[in-house]
Design a protein around this motif. Structure first.
Motif, PDB file in Angstrom:
ATOM      1  N   TYR A  95       0.807  -1.247  -0.103  1.00  0.00           N
ATOM      2  CA  TYR A  95      -0.019   0.087  -0.187  1.00  0.00           C
ATOM      3  C   TYR A  95       0.657   1.308  -0.025  1.00  0.00           C
ATOM      4  O   TYR A  95       0.500   2.255  -0.732  1.00  0.00           O
ATOM      5  N   ILE A  96       1.969   1.236   0.860  1.00  0.00           N
ATOM      6  CA  ILE A  96       2.876   2.289   0.888  1.00  0.00           C
ATOM      7  C   ILE A  96       3.625   2.540  -0.464  1.00  0.00           C
ATOM      8  O   ILE A  96       3.780   3.594  -0.899  1.00  0.00           O
ATOM      9  N   GLU A  97       3.895   1.599  -0.981  1.00  0.00           N
ATOM     10  CA  GLU A  97       4.614   1.257  -2.382  1.00  0.00           C
ATOM     11  C   GLU A  97       3.713   2.014  -3.546  1.00  0.00           C
ATOM     12  O   GLU A  97       4.253   2.903  -4.182  1.00  0.00           O
ATOM     13  N   ALA A  98       2.403   1.567  -3.407  1.00  0.00           N
ATOM     14  CA  ALA A  98       1.647   2.083  -4.477  1.00  0.00           C
ATOM     15  C   ALA A  98       1.335   3.708  -4.191  1.00  0.00           C
ATOM     16  O   ALA A  98       1.310   4.472  -5.364  1.00  0.00           O
ATOM     17  N   LYS A 156       5.700  -5.037  -4.889  1.00  0.00           N
ATOM     18  CA  LYS A 156       4.853  -6.095  -4.638  1.00  0.00           C
ATOM     19  C   LYS A 156       3.332  -5.503  -4.631  1.00  0.00           C
ATOM     20  O   LYS A 156       2.554  -5.804  -3.950  1.00  0.00           O
ATOM     21  N   ILE A 157       3.061  -4.817  -5.753  1.00  0.00           N
ATOM     22  CA  ILE A 157       1.740  -3.923  -5.809  1.00  0.00           C
ATOM     23  C   ILE A 157       0.904  -4.947  -6.713  1.00  0.00           C
ATOM     24  O   ILE A 157       1.013  -5.397  -7.642  1.00  0.00           O
ATOM     25  N   LYS A 158      -0.539  -5.097  -6.104  1.00  0.00           N
ATOM     26  CA  LYS A 158      -1.542  -5.556  -6.769  1.00  0.00           C
ATOM     27  C   LYS A 158      -2.735  -4.635  -7.047  1.00  0.00           C
ATOM     28  O   LYS A 158      -2.450  -3.244  -6.787  1.00  0.00           O
ATOM     29  N   ILE A 159      -3.638  -4.777  -7.874  1.00  0.00           N
ATOM     30  CA  ILE A 159      -4.947  -3.841  -8.175  1.00  0.00           C
ATOM     31  C   ILE A 159      -5.345  -3.353  -6.794  1.00  0.00           C
ATOM     32  O   ILE A 159      -5.676  -2.061  -6.890  1.00  0.00           O
ATOM     33  N   ARG A 160      -5.726  -4.041  -5.819  1.00  0.00           N
ATOM     34  CA  ARG A 160      -6.451  -3.470  -4.551  1.00  0.00           C
ATOM     35  C   ARG A 160      -5.267  -2.272  -4.261  1.00  0.00           C
ATOM     36  O   ARG A 160      -5.976  -1.347  -3.632  1.00  0.00           O
ATOM     37  N   HIS A 161      -4.075  -2.495  -4.309  1.00  0.00           N
ATOM     38  CA  HIS A 161      -3.226  -1.360  -3.602  1.00  0.00           C
ATOM     39  C   HIS A 161      -3.152   0.061  -4.685  1.00  0.00           C
ATOM     40  O   HIS A 161      -3.112   1.094  -4.099  1.00  0.00           O
ATOM     41  N   ILE A 162      -3.218  -0.318  -5.823  1.00  0.00           N
ATOM     42  CA  ILE A 162      -3.328   0.715  -6.867  1.00  0.00           C
ATOM     43  C   ILE A 162      -4.729   1.495  -6.505  1.00  0.00           C
ATOM     44  O   ILE A 162      -4.920   2.678  -6.764  1.00  0.00           O
ATOM     45  N   VAL A 163      -5.832   0.738  -6.503  1.00  0.00           N
ATOM     46  CA  VAL A 163      -7.149   1.253  -6.028  1.00  0.00           C
ATOM     47  C   VAL A 163      -6.987   2.488  -5.037  1.00  0.00           C
ATOM     48  O   VAL A 163      -7.676   3.521  -4.866  1.00  0.00           O
ATOM     49  N   VAL A 164      -6.559   1.757  -3.769  1.00  0.00           N
ATOM     50  CA  VAL A 164      -6.516   2.478  -2.606  1.00  0.00           C
ATOM     51  C   VAL A 164      -5.712   3.650  -2.957  1.00  0.00           C
ATOM     52  O   VAL A 164      -6.161   4.951  -2.387  1.00  0.00           O
ATOM     53  N   SER A 177      -4.956   5.257  -5.630  1.00  0.00           N
ATOM     54  CA  SER A 177      -5.685   6.145  -6.324  1.00  0.00           C
ATOM     55  C   SER A 177      -6.891   7.039  -5.857  1.00  0.00           C
ATOM     56  O   SER A 177      -7.052   8.068  -5.957  1.00  0.00           O
ATOM     57  N   ILE A 178      -7.672   6.340  -5.021  1.00  0.00           N
ATOM     58  CA  ILE A 178      -8.616   6.812  -3.990  1.00  0.00           C
ATOM     59  C   ILE A 178      -8.046   8.427  -3.233  1.00  0.00           C
ATOM     60  O   ILE A 178      -8.456   9.415  -3.356  1.00  0.00           O
ATOM     61  N   TRP A 179      -6.807   8.001  -2.544  1.00  0.00           N
ATOM     62  CA  TRP A 179      -6.134   8.852  -1.819  1.00  0.00           C
ATOM     63  C   TRP A 179      -5.653  10.073  -2.932  1.00  0.00           C
ATOM     64  O   TRP A 179      -5.872  11.222  -2.504  1.00  0.00           O
ATOM     65  N   THR A 180      -5.054   9.779  -4.023  1.00  0.00           N
ATOM     66  CA  THR A 180      -4.716  10.772  -5.000  1.00  0.00           C
ATOM     67  C   THR A 180      -5.765  11.805  -5.358  1.00  0.00           C
ATOM     68  O   THR A 180      -5.731  13.146  -5.606  1.00  0.00           O
ATOM     69  N   LEU A 181      -6.607  11.179  -5.857  1.00  0.00           N
ATOM     70  CA  LEU A 181      -7.647  11.901  -6.409  1.00  0.00           C
ATOM     71  C   LEU A 181      -8.608  12.736  -5.292  1.00  0.00           C
ATOM     72  O   LEU A 181      -9.058  14.004  -5.700  1.00  0.00           O
ATOM     73  N   HIS A 182      -8.538  12.002  -4.076  1.00  0.00           N
ATOM     74  CA  HIS A 182      -9.270  12.553  -3.060  1.00  0.00           C
ATOM     75  C   HIS A 182      -8.598  13.951  -2.762  1.00  0.00           C
ATOM     76  O   HIS A 182      -8.849  15.060  -2.391  1.00  0.00           O
ATOM     77  N   ASN A 183      -7.166  13.798  -2.851  1.00  0.00           N
ATOM     78  CA  ASN A 183      -6.222  14.945  -2.412  1.00  0.00           C
ATOM     79  C   ASN A 183      -6.505  16.021  -3.424  1.00  0.00           C
ATOM     80  O   ASN A 183      -6.407  17.385  -3.275  1.00  0.00           O
ATOM     81  N   ASP A 184      -6.799  15.644  -4.829  1.00  0.00           N
ATOM     82  CA  ASP A 184      -7.078  16.737  -5.656  1.00  0.00           C
ATOM     83  C   ASP A 184      -8.420  17.529  -5.079  1.00  0.00           C
ATOM     84  O   ASP A 184      -8.404  18.573  -5.477  1.00  0.00           O
ATOM     85  N   VAL A 185      -9.288  16.766  -4.799  1.00  0.00           N
ATOM     86  CA  VAL A 185     -10.529  17.458  -4.448  1.00  0.00           C
ATOM     87  C   VAL A 185     -10.341  18.400  -3.284  1.00  0.00           C
ATOM     88  O   VAL A 185     -10.632  19.599  -3.289  1.00  0.00           O
TER      89      VAL A 185
END
Length: 198
Positions: free
Chosen positions: A70-73, A126-134, A136-144
């Motif tokens: 999660y930190i890596e993503a 060791k990133i998987k889709i769920r890590h990218i999703v979380v 991404s939510i953080w990143t886009l929420h930060n834009d808001v």
């Protein structure tokens, strides 16, 4: 050769120290803005030092042969995003004002390094889709938070271009997410599929 250097413990420790002190300085750089920021938004204001903090944590675990996906993503997405963002904003400042102080050039160099280092370590995540999703939510929420609630980093000379900068930042976020997905998931999938096709 590069992969060997990136795994060398002395190099990783040096990179850890550089990022640690850079992160501390980054939070210090935001001190005036943080002093007038409502408490609820404090975690979202210091974008670049938070990104480098994620990478610093990754490096610490990497030194001991451990992964924290999660930190890596969060690191790869936000390092590329805010590293690139700061370079572009300083170039815009140069265009608008006609000059840029040495601090601006220093910020451009250090933030370009931020963006690059996160990508270089992509093979080790060791990133998987769920890590990218979380992430991404953080990143886009930060834009808001930045462009809806007005918590974006302050560049006085660019104040008249906040709508355009906000639009650019959203698409930079999307690009950063795509690059993170491509380098950490799609490329590994291709490597796994290759032997089957051979």
């Amino acid at each position: 050769m590069i992969k060997y250097i990136l795994q060398d413990k002395k190099f990783v420790f040096l990179l850890f120290l550089i990022n640690l002190f850079g992160t501390i300085y980054g939070f210090y750089w935001y001190k005036s803005q943080l002093s007038i920021t409502p408490d609820i938004f404090l975690i979202f204001v210091p974008d670049s030092p938070t990104a480098s903090l994620f990478f610093t944590i990754f490096l610490l675990f990497f030194l001991f042969g451990r992964n924290i996906p999660y930190i890596e993503a969060l690191a790869i997405i936000t390092l590329f995003k805010y590293g690139t963002w700061a370079v572009v904003m300083n170039l815009l400042t140069l265009i608008v004002e006609g000059s840029l102080g040495w601090q601006g050039y220093m910020l451009m160099a250090s933030h370009a390094g931020m963006a690059i280092q996160g990508l270089l370590y992509a093979p080790f995540y060791k990133i998987k889709i769920r890590h990218i999703v979380v992430a991404s939510i953080w990143t886009l929420h930060n834009d808001v938070i930045d462009y809806v609630f007005g918590m974006m980093p302050t560049y006085s000379s660019l104040a008249n271009y906040m709508n355009e900068i906000g639009y650019f930042t959203f698409w930079l976020s999307m690009l950063s997410i795509f690059i993170a997905y491509w380098l950490t998931i799609e490329q590994k999938r291709k490597r796994l599929d290759y032997p089957r096709q051979a």
